[in-house]
Enzyme design. Structure first.
Site, PDB file in Angstrom:
ATOM      1  N   ARG A  74       0.819  -1.219   0.000  1.00 12.19           N
ATOM      2  CA  ARG A  74       0.000   0.000   0.000  1.00 12.19           C
ATOM      3  C   ARG A  74       0.853   1.270   0.000  1.00 12.19           C
ATOM      4  NH1 ARG A  74      -5.730  -0.776   1.334  1.00 12.19           N
ATOM      5  NH2 ARG A  74      -6.134  -2.596   0.060  1.00 12.19           N
ATOM      6  N   ARG A 120      -3.754   6.462   0.470  1.00 11.89           N
ATOM      7  CA  ARG A 120      -4.313   7.627   1.152  1.00 11.89           C
ATOM      8  C   ARG A 120      -3.387   8.405   2.070  1.00 11.89           C
ATOM      9  NH1 ARG A 120     -10.643   6.776   1.923  1.00 11.89           N
ATOM     10  NH2 ARG A 120     -10.951   7.228  -0.277  1.00 11.89           N
ATOM     11  N   ARG A 175      -7.083  11.183  -6.535  1.00  9.86           N
ATOM     12  CA  ARG A 175      -8.242  10.327  -6.267  1.00  9.86           C
ATOM     13  C   ARG A 175      -9.534  11.139  -6.387  1.00  9.86           C
ATOM     14  NH1 ARG A 175     -12.101   7.757  -5.096  1.00  9.86           N
ATOM     15  NH2 ARG A 175     -12.466   6.270  -3.424  1.00  9.86           N
ATOM     16  N   ASP A 180      -6.507  -3.207  -7.897  1.00 12.39           N
ATOM     17  CA  ASP A 180      -7.039  -3.839  -6.691  1.00 12.39           C
ATOM     18  C   ASP A 180      -7.265  -5.320  -6.963  1.00 12.39           C
ATOM     19  OD1 ASP A 180      -8.095  -3.022  -3.900  1.00 12.39           O
ATOM     20  OD2 ASP A 180      -9.515  -4.496  -4.631  1.00 12.39           O
ATOM     21  N   TYR A 231     -14.177 -12.461  -0.655  1.00 15.30           N
ATOM     22  CA  TYR A 231     -14.926 -11.234  -0.984  1.00 15.30           C
ATOM     23  C   TYR A 231     -16.093 -11.534  -1.921  1.00 15.30           C
ATOM     24  CZ  TYR A 231     -11.285  -8.537   1.326  1.00 15.30           C
ATOM     25  OH  TYR A 231     -10.428  -8.018   2.270  1.00 15.30           O
TER      26      TYR A 231
HETATM   27  O1  1CP Z   1       0.196   0.476  -3.294  1.00 19.27           O
HETATM   28  C1  1CP Z   1      -0.250  -0.669  -3.402  1.00 19.27           C
HETATM   29  O2  1CP Z   1      -0.049  -1.561  -2.557  1.00 19.27           O
HETATM   30  C2  1CP Z   1      -0.952  -1.053  -4.699  1.00 19.27           C
HETATM   31  C3  1CP Z   1      -2.367  -1.005  -4.756  1.00 19.27           C
HETATM   32  C4  1CP Z   1      -3.278  -1.955  -3.999  1.00 19.27           C
HETATM   33  C5  1CP Z   1      -3.114  -3.308  -3.644  1.00 19.27           C
HETATM   34  C6  1CP Z   1      -1.892  -4.180  -3.816  1.00 19.27           C
HETATM   35  C7  1CP Z   1      -4.574  -1.577  -3.599  1.00 19.27           C
HETATM   36  C8  1CP Z   1      -5.153  -0.241  -3.774  1.00 19.27           C
HETATM   37  N1  1CP Z   1      -5.213  -2.690  -3.081  1.00 19.27           N
HETATM   38  C9  1CP Z   1      -4.336  -3.748  -3.086  1.00 19.27           C
HETATM   39  C10 1CP Z   1      -4.593  -5.136  -2.656  1.00 19.27           C
HETATM   40  C11 1CP Z   1      -5.814  -5.451  -1.872  1.00 19.27           C
HETATM   41  N2  1CP Z   1      -7.088  -4.958  -2.023  1.00 19.27           N
HETATM   42  C12 1CP Z   1      -5.871  -6.447  -0.868  1.00 19.27           C
HETATM   43  C13 1CP Z   1      -4.689  -7.327  -0.480  1.00 19.27           C
HETATM   44  C14 1CP Z   1      -3.790  -6.656   0.488  1.00 19.27           C
HETATM   45  C15 1CP Z   1      -4.387  -6.360   1.850  1.00 19.27           C
HETATM   46  O3  1CP Z   1      -4.654  -7.306   2.596  1.00 19.27           O
HETATM   47  O4  1CP Z   1      -4.571  -5.161   2.119  1.00 19.27           O
HETATM   48  C16 1CP Z   1      -7.181  -6.503  -0.382  1.00 19.27           C
HETATM   49  C17 1CP Z   1      -7.721  -7.421   0.698  1.00 19.27           C
HETATM   50  C18 1CP Z   1      -7.960  -5.562  -1.116  1.00 19.27           C
HETATM   51  C19 1CP Z   1      -9.418  -5.295  -1.001  1.00 19.27           C
HETATM   52  C20 1CP Z   1      -9.653  -3.880  -0.679  1.00 19.27           C
HETATM   53  N3  1CP Z   1      -9.576  -2.876  -1.598  1.00 19.27           N
HETATM   54  C21 1CP Z   1      -9.885  -3.299   0.586  1.00 19.27           C
HETATM   55  C22 1CP Z   1      -9.998  -4.045   1.915  1.00 19.27           C
HETATM   56  C23 1CP Z   1     -11.409  -4.353   2.193  1.00 19.27           C
HETATM   57  C24 1CP Z   1     -11.673  -5.026   3.517  1.00 19.27           C
HETATM   58  O5  1CP Z   1     -12.336  -4.386   4.347  1.00 19.27           O
HETATM   59  O6  1CP Z   1     -11.283  -6.193   3.729  1.00 19.27           O
HETATM   60  C25 1CP Z   1      -9.989  -1.915   0.393  1.00 19.27           C
HETATM   61  C26 1CP Z   1     -10.276  -0.859   1.412  1.00 19.27           C
HETATM   62  C27 1CP Z   1      -9.775  -1.665  -0.995  1.00 19.27           C
HETATM   63  C28 1CP Z   1      -9.721  -0.338  -1.672  1.00 19.27           C
HETATM   64  C29 1CP Z   1      -8.344   0.129  -1.999  1.00 19.27           C
HETATM   65  N4  1CP Z   1      -7.463  -0.583  -2.776  1.00 19.27           N
HETATM   66  C30 1CP Z   1      -6.314   0.149  -2.946  1.00 19.27           C
HETATM   67  C31 1CP Z   1      -6.473   1.387  -2.219  1.00 19.27           C
HETATM   68  C32 1CP Z   1      -5.452   2.494  -2.179  1.00 19.27           C
HETATM   69  C33 1CP Z   1      -7.740   1.367  -1.640  1.00 19.27           C
HETATM   70  C34 1CP Z   1      -8.366   2.479  -0.795  1.00 19.27           C
HETATM   71  C35 1CP Z   1      -9.526   3.062  -1.511  1.00 19.27           C
HETATM   72  C36 1CP Z   1      -9.488   4.512  -1.870  1.00 19.27           C
HETATM   73  O7  1CP Z   1      -8.507   5.202  -2.103  1.00 19.27           O
HETATM   74  O8  1CP Z   1     -10.631   5.005  -1.967  1.00 19.27           O
END
Ligand code: 1CP
Length: 352
Positions: A32, A36, A45, A82, A158
């Site tokens: 990540r 944010r 964003r 994602d 999911y």
């Molecule tokens: O910088 C990076 O790491 C690259 C981008 C990236 C990656 C590798 C994002 C952007 N998401 C992910 C992987 C991801 N997405 C995982 C695996 C890693 C982990 O465990 O965190 C998972 C479970 C998700 C699913 C997901 N997408 C969630 C979690 C949901 C939950 O409650 O279990 C969330 C909040 C997202 C949205 C998301 N994805 C990425 C970002 C920056 C965001 C935030 C959303 C935003 O900016 O509005």
């Protein structure tokens, strides 16, 4: 003299570590690292509209991918996308409500991959491949580009639950109650994920990480069946097209099952969460695979002395091992930028 673009991949520190070398400096990136906590991410964003619009706009997604490297000089960029774009490309509805995380539509059911509209699948993911190409073009030759996907088990969580959760009890009920049916979903995701990762590699990814964020929820025999075996199949599928291509596996919270994962999944590198002692990993499977990890993200959040001593402890624990520094999970969004500067300085100046 070599032009930058003619540099050998071996000149990328991260790839040397993935190939099993205890490099003179420890390469680093952060899960990540785009997101944010960065003001320039928050700004872009807002402009992009929805989160999915951002993921599927190659120009913006490439920009977001590169943002953290401009500030902190990491050794790798990770594609901005994602893990949930796979269910989306398979036709499941997906929304990211502001501040709420992902919401998926009704589960599409237990179908074989080839029963889905594969033309639509490829088309929906095309912008992601274009992002990979753009980042590849823009990236300095000594920086690696990491592609990624969610592991079948985590993506299935999911797809069935429809949103994030800490236990995914509904998913476990479904899977334990109908294991051969659940195998079908896992196999579909193996096919879809292999195709997706192979395309990322074709477009310029130097390595790919498979995120199995919820691997730790499975008891051991199911772990073999739905974490290790599907990962092995994906790695084998990649190797049919790109022999020996380095894959990083991240079976978060796998505990004692990290060892069989390292031995059997076929990955070149295992990502450790903050709960698995790095020293023990070096000792028990650090000769078989490279290791990555494993700072507790809360230490980065607080910075200062506690961060400094944790970093030295990690560097010492991994002393003679092929090692990539990372967190045990993603950067927490309240993390101050100065703490990442502090981390980068310590890691980048540590000579082994
Ligand atoms: O910088 C990076 O790491 C690259 C981008 C990236 C990656 C590798 C994002 C952007 N998401 C992910 C992987 C991801 N997405 C995982 C695996 C890693 C982990 O465990 O965190 C998972 C479970 C998700 C699913 C997901 N997408 C969630 C979690 C949901 C939950 O409650 O279990 C969330 C909040 C997202 C949205 C998301 N994805 C990425 C970002 C920056 C965001 C935030 C959303 C935003 O900016 O509005």
């Amino acid at each position: 003299m070599n032009m930058p673009s003619e540099k050998l991949p071996e000149e990328k520190l991260l790839l040397r570590a993935l190939a099993g070398e205890a490099t003179p400096y420890v390469p680093f990136w952060l899960m990540r690292q785009a997101g944010r906590y960065l003001p320039e991410y928050r700004e872009l964003r807002k402009k992009a509209g929805s989160f999915l619009d951002l993921c599927f706009s190659p120009e913006l997604a490439a920009e977001v991918t590169l943002q953290p490297l401009r500030r902190f000089d990491m050794d790798a960029a990770i594609l901005f996308s994602d893990i949930l774009v796979i269910p989306y490309a398979l036709g499941q509805k997906l929304d990211f409500a502001e501040g709420e995380g992902p919401r998926l539509g009704p589960f599409p059911g237990l179908k074989d991959f080839h029963d889905f509209d594969i033309g639509a699948f490829d088309k929906k993911l095309q912008p992601v491949y274009e992002t990979v190409s753009r980042v590849r073009e823009a990236l300095e030759p000594d920086k690696a580009l990491i592609g990624f996907a969610g592991a079948p088990w985590t993506v299935a969580c999911y797809m069935i639950q429809g949103h994030g959760d800490n236990e995914f009890t509904a998913v476990k009920k479904f899977a334990f109650g109908n294991p051969s049916g659940f195998d079908k979903l896992i196999n579909t995701l193996v096919e879809a994920t292999s195709r997706y990762l192979i395309e990322q590699i074709r477009h310029g990814a130097d390595t790919v990480q498979i995120f199995d964020s919820w691997a730790g929820l499975l008891p051991d025999h199911y772990f073999e069946r739905w974490v290790i075996a599907p990962t092995r199949k994906i790695v084998d599928n990649i190797h049919k097209v790109f022999p020996k291509f380095p894959v990083i596996g991240f079976p978060r919270r796998a505990g004692q099952l990290y060892q069989p994962y390292a031995e059997k999944s076929g990955v070149s590198c295992v990502g450790l969460d903050q709960y698995f002692p790095l020293k023990e990993a070096v000792h028990s499977f650090g000769r078989k695979v490279a290791l990555q990890g494993n700072l507790d993200p809360v230490l980065l959040l607080i910075g200062g002395k506690p961060l400094e001593s944790a970093l030295h402890y990690i560097l010492k624990s991994a002393e003679n091992a092929p090692f990539i520094f990372n967190l045990g999970h993603g950067v927490i969004k309240e993390t101050p930028l100065e703490h990442i500067e502090q981390l980068a300085k310590i890691i980048k100046t540590h000579q082994r």
